[in-house]
Scaffold this active site. Structure first.
Site: not given
Ligand code: UDP
Ligand code: MG
Length: 138
Positions: A11, A51, A59, A87, A93, A104, A118, A121, A132
């Site tokens: 990112k 997304y 968010f 992952r 996250t 992270r 974070n 992705h 994707e």
């Molecule tokens: N995100 C955010 N606020 C939140 C949750 C997620 O800004 O409360 C952002 C964060 O950058 C995250 C992305 O949205 O990586 C996608 O969220 P997801 O729950 O899919 O998390 P990931 O799969 O990236 O761990």
């Molecule tokens: Mg996700």
């Protein structure tokens, strides 16, 4: 044995902090193979599609703005069970509570918008990886 492919995005925070090499090093050190690599300044259309599952969440808008704020490094990775493995290397996250040893957990923290910046992705299933990868490597 099933060789999978997955999408990783470094990112804008990861790229601007100069962590691209360190992040890619970890995936390579684990034994996954880089089969695609692009530096992309993503537009809103691509990010909205990427997304889609989060559209309408509070968010979402700030997340898209953050992802538009600078270049992203898109990576295609290949290997046995690479989707789950990546992952696992990426970590939870929320970077503040992500386990030490994960990307992270080691490099992320709360910079204001708690869970937003974070660093990476990573696709979370075979279906999302396919979808994707089509978006970022078509
Ligand atoms: N995100 C955010 N606020 C939140 C949750 C997620 O800004 O409360 C952002 C964060 O950058 C995250 C992305 O949205 O990586 C996608 O969220 P997801 O729950 O899919 O998390 P990931 O799969 O990236 O761990
Ligand atoms: Mg996700």
């Amino acid at each position: 044995m099933t060789v999978e492919e997955t999408l990783v995005l470094v990112k804008p925070d990861g790229v601007s902090r100069g962590l691209t090499g360190e992040i890619l090093r970890r995936f390579e050190a684990k034994g996954y193979v880089i089969t695609g690599l692009r530096l992309v300044h993503a537009d809103r259309a691509l990010l909205t599609e990427h997304y889609l599952e989060h559209a309408g969440k509070p968010f979402f808008e700030p997340l898209v703005e953050f992802m538009e704020s600078g270049p992203i490094v898109a990576v295609r990775l290949s290997g046995e069970r690479v989707i789950a493995g990546v992952r696992s290397l990426t970590g939870a996250t929320d970077p503040t509570s992500a386990a030490p040893g994960t990307i992270r957990g080691d490099f992320g923290r709360d910079w204001g918008a708690a869970v937003q910046q974070n660093l990476v992705h990573a696709s979370d299933s075979v279906e999302s990886a396919r979808r994707e990868l089509d978006l970022w490597f078509s």
